[in-house]
Structure formats: C-alpha cells, structure tokens
Design a protein around this motif. Structure first.
Motif, PDB file in Angstrom:
ATOM      1  N   GLU A  87     -25.886   0.067  14.433  1.00 38.51           N
ATOM      2  CA  GLU A  87     -27.016   0.974  14.620  1.00 38.51           C
ATOM      3  C   GLU A  87     -26.502   2.385  14.844  1.00 38.51           C
ATOM      4  OE1 GLU A  87     -30.746   0.083  17.045  1.00 38.51           O
ATOM      5  OE2 GLU A  87     -29.730   1.530  18.354  1.00 38.51           O
ATOM      6  N   SER A  88     -27.074   3.321  14.134  1.00 39.44           N
ATOM      7  CA  SER A  88     -26.755   4.735  14.336  1.00 39.44           C
ATOM      8  C   SER A  88     -28.038   5.495  14.640  1.00 39.44           C
ATOM      9  CB  SER A  88     -26.075   5.330  13.098  1.00 39.44           C
ATOM     10  OG  SER A  88     -26.953   5.331  11.989  1.00 39.44           O
ATOM     11  N   SER A  89     -27.936   6.457  15.522  1.00 38.97           N
ATOM     12  CA  SER A  89     -29.106   7.262  15.884  1.00 38.97           C
ATOM     13  C   SER A  89     -28.704   8.726  15.956  1.00 38.97           C
ATOM     14  CB  SER A  89     -29.678   6.813  17.233  1.00 38.97           C
ATOM     15  OG  SER A  89     -28.727   7.000  18.272  1.00 38.97           O
ATOM     16  N   SER A  90     -29.627   9.591  15.593  1.00 36.96           N
ATOM     17  CA  SER A  90     -29.373  11.031  15.657  1.00 36.96           C
ATOM     18  C   SER A  90     -30.666  11.758  15.980  1.00 36.96           C
ATOM     19  CB  SER A  90     -28.785  11.547  14.334  1.00 36.96           C
ATOM     20  OG  SER A  90     -29.681  11.306  13.263  1.00 36.96           O
ATOM     21  N   ALA A  91     -30.523  12.913  16.601  1.00 34.68           N
ATOM     22  CA  ALA A  91     -31.684  13.739  16.942  1.00 34.68           C
ATOM     23  C   ALA A  91     -31.305  15.205  16.780  1.00 34.68           C
ATOM     24  CB  ALA A  91     -32.138  13.467  18.372  1.00 34.68           C
ATOM     25  N   LEU A  92     -32.202  15.973  16.202  1.00 31.28           N
ATOM     26  CA  LEU A  92     -32.034  17.416  16.026  1.00 31.28           C
ATOM     27  C   LEU A  92     -33.213  18.108  16.684  1.00 31.28           C
ATOM     28  CD1 LEU A  92     -30.691  19.943  14.737  1.00 31.28           C
ATOM     29  CD2 LEU A  92     -32.114  19.505  12.721  1.00 31.28           C
ATOM     30  N   LEU A  93     -32.927  19.081  17.532  1.00 29.82           N
ATOM     31  CA  LEU A  93     -33.974  19.797  18.267  1.00 29.82           C
ATOM     32  C   LEU A  93     -33.857  21.290  18.019  1.00 29.82           C
ATOM     33  CD1 LEU A  93     -35.136  19.224  21.895  1.00 29.82           C
ATOM     34  CD2 LEU A  93     -34.344  21.495  21.255  1.00 29.82           C
ATOM     35  N   LEU A  94     -34.989  21.929  17.729  1.00 35.00           N
ATOM     36  CA  LEU A  94     -35.073  23.383  17.599  1.00 35.00           C
ATOM     37  C   LEU A  94     -36.182  23.877  18.515  1.00 35.00           C
ATOM     38  CD1 LEU A  94     -34.836  23.824  13.720  1.00 35.00           C
ATOM     39  CD2 LEU A  94     -32.997  24.135  15.395  1.00 35.00           C
ATOM     40  N   GLY A  95     -35.896  24.903  19.294  1.00 34.22           N
ATOM     41  CA  GLY A  95     -36.905  25.418  20.206  1.00 34.22           C
ATOM     42  C   GLY A  95     -36.698  26.890  20.481  1.00 34.22           C
ATOM     43  N   ILE A  96     -37.616  27.455  21.248  1.00 36.54           N
ATOM     44  CA  ILE A  96     -37.513  28.857  21.623  1.00 36.54           C
ATOM     45  C   ILE A  96     -38.194  29.066  22.972  1.00 36.54           C
ATOM     46  CG2 ILE A  96     -39.645  29.573  20.453  1.00 36.54           C
ATOM     47  CD1 ILE A  96     -38.039  32.155  19.644  1.00 36.54           C
ATOM     48  N   GLY A  97     -37.601  29.928  23.769  1.00 39.09           N
ATOM     49  CA  GLY A  97     -38.201  30.350  25.020  1.00 39.09           C
ATOM     50  C   GLY A  97     -38.603  31.814  24.925  1.00 39.09           C
ATOM     51  N   LEU A  98     -39.791  32.139  25.425  1.00 43.77           N
ATOM     52  CA  LEU A  98     -40.310  33.514  25.406  1.00 43.77           C
ATOM     53  C   LEU A  98     -40.616  33.900  26.848  1.00 43.77           C
ATOM     54  CD1 LEU A  98     -42.763  33.016  22.402  1.00 43.77           C
ATOM     55  CD2 LEU A  98     -40.477  34.054  22.312  1.00 43.77           C
ATOM     56  N   PHE A  99     -39.783  34.772  27.430  1.00 41.85           N
ATOM     57  CA  PHE A  99     -39.837  34.993  28.869  1.00 41.85           C
ATOM     58  C   PHE A  99     -40.017  36.458  29.245  1.00 41.85           C
ATOM     59  CE2 PHE A  99     -36.870  31.282  28.440  1.00 41.85           C
ATOM     60  CZ  PHE A  99     -37.779  30.332  28.882  1.00 41.85           C
ATOM     61  N   GLY A 100     -40.895  36.677  30.196  1.00 41.54           N
ATOM     62  CA  GLY A 100     -40.895  37.935  30.924  1.00 41.54           C
ATOM     63  C   GLY A 100     -39.800  37.869  31.968  1.00 41.54           C
TER      64      GLY A 100
END
Length: 203
Positions: A87-100
């Motif tokens: 069994e092989s597993s993979s995950a790719l995550l893309l995100g962004i933070g918008l901060f004052g």
C-alpha cells in the motif's frame, strides 16, 4: 561616565540595526509543530510555511505540504491473502494565510486572519499479481488563526491558536485487474480548535 555613554551608544546602535534588519527581512520559510489542526491531519510536519511581509500591517503566508508513505502487508499465517499486498499513500496540500499584523514591541509580531487550503490524497493497494485499487479524495479547510512570534535576527519563534473547519471529500475508487479489493471510506467534516508552535527563518 565615558563607559556609560559608550554602553548607551552601542545599545542604541544594536537596537536600530535589529529594527532595520527586522524591516528588511520580509521573506522566510517556516515549520510548524502541530497539536491539532487540519494541516496537521493532512500532511503533518511535512508542511512548509512561506511568510511574506508585504507591509508593516499585512502578511501573506503560502503553505505547501507533501507526504508519502508505503508499507507491505505480512501475516504470521503463510496462507493469508494479505501477504504480499503493498500500500502506498500520498497527500499534496496547497494553502494560503492572509493576515493583518501588529507590532506590540521590538522584535515581536502578532498576526490574525484566515488560512485557506485544499489537499489531494491518494491510496493505492496492489497485490502480487498486479491487481490494484486506487482511492482518491479531495479535502479543503478554512481556519481562523491568531498567532505571534518573536524575532532575534533572522530567527522567529512563536505559536498559533485557531478555530478550524475541515471538509473531507467523498472518495472515488478505481479498480484494475481481475481481483476485487474491498474498501470503505467516508467523507464528512469536522470543526474544532487547534494549536501549533512555529519556527521561521527570514532572509
């Protein structure tokens, strides 16, 4: 008296240089040590945070995460059908933070705002005959975050607390070969608080 004047002058110079460096080093890279958080559930500490200070009161922080793992099943019973299944597993995550951002003191920065992101995951089971089952899923999250950090030269150390929503997408399955694998997985959602400790390095 002269030594006191020299000490004060050196202290003022060091403070001004530190503040100038703090204002000039606006791009960095960081890692988070997550207590509980959608990012931690999806890609854990295999996630990079890329802070970009676009002004004295605003920060953008893109997030990139990737995780891969593989295992091979072995049973104490040599006739068990699970022997030789990988069994092989993979995950790719893309995100962004918008901060004052706010600066309550020299070297200290507070930030507040949303983190938004999407993650794609895949799990593939394969037997010795080459039959396989692939499971794919797309998840997304929204986080309201409040954090702070203290900078010493290029190094920033801090923490973050958050309220998060994680949506788990409905999985899809793709079977190849003649043998049928049985698999079950569920979509859904979760809401909860989280916390993280951060280390960031600024260039």
């Amino acid at each position: 008296m002269r030594s006191i004047v020299v000490f004060v002058a050196v202290s003022l110079l060091a403070t001004s240089l530190a503040e100038a460096q703090e204002d000039s080093a606006k791009v960095g890279v960081g890692l988070a040590f997550l207590a509980s958080n959608p990012v931690g559930q999806l890609t854990g500490t295999s996630t990079l945070y890329l802070p970009v200070q676009t002004g004295r009161s605003f920060r953008v922080e893109p997030t990139l995460g990737w995780h891969h793992a593989s295992v091979e099943e072995t049973s104490s019973d040599p006739t068990s059908p699970v022997n030789g299944i990988s069994e092989s597993s993979s995950a790719l995550l893309l995100g962004i933070g918008l901060f004052g951002t706010a600066r309550p003191g020299s070297g200290t920065l507070l930030y507040y705002g949303p983190r938004l992101g999407v993650a794609w995951s895949r799990v593939r089971d394969t037997d010795q005959a080459g039959n396989s089952l692939k499971e794919s899923q797309t998840d997304w999250f929204a986080i309201a975050a409040l954090g702070g950090e203290h900078r010493v030269s290029h190094l920033g150390v801090g923490g973050e607390v958050s309220l998060s929503y994680l949506h788990l997408g409905k999985p899809s399955f793709e079977q190849t070969g003649s043998a049928a694998f049985l698999a079950a997985s569920a979509g859904g959602s979760s809401v909860g608080t989280g916390a993280a400790a951060f280390v960031r390095w600024y260039f």
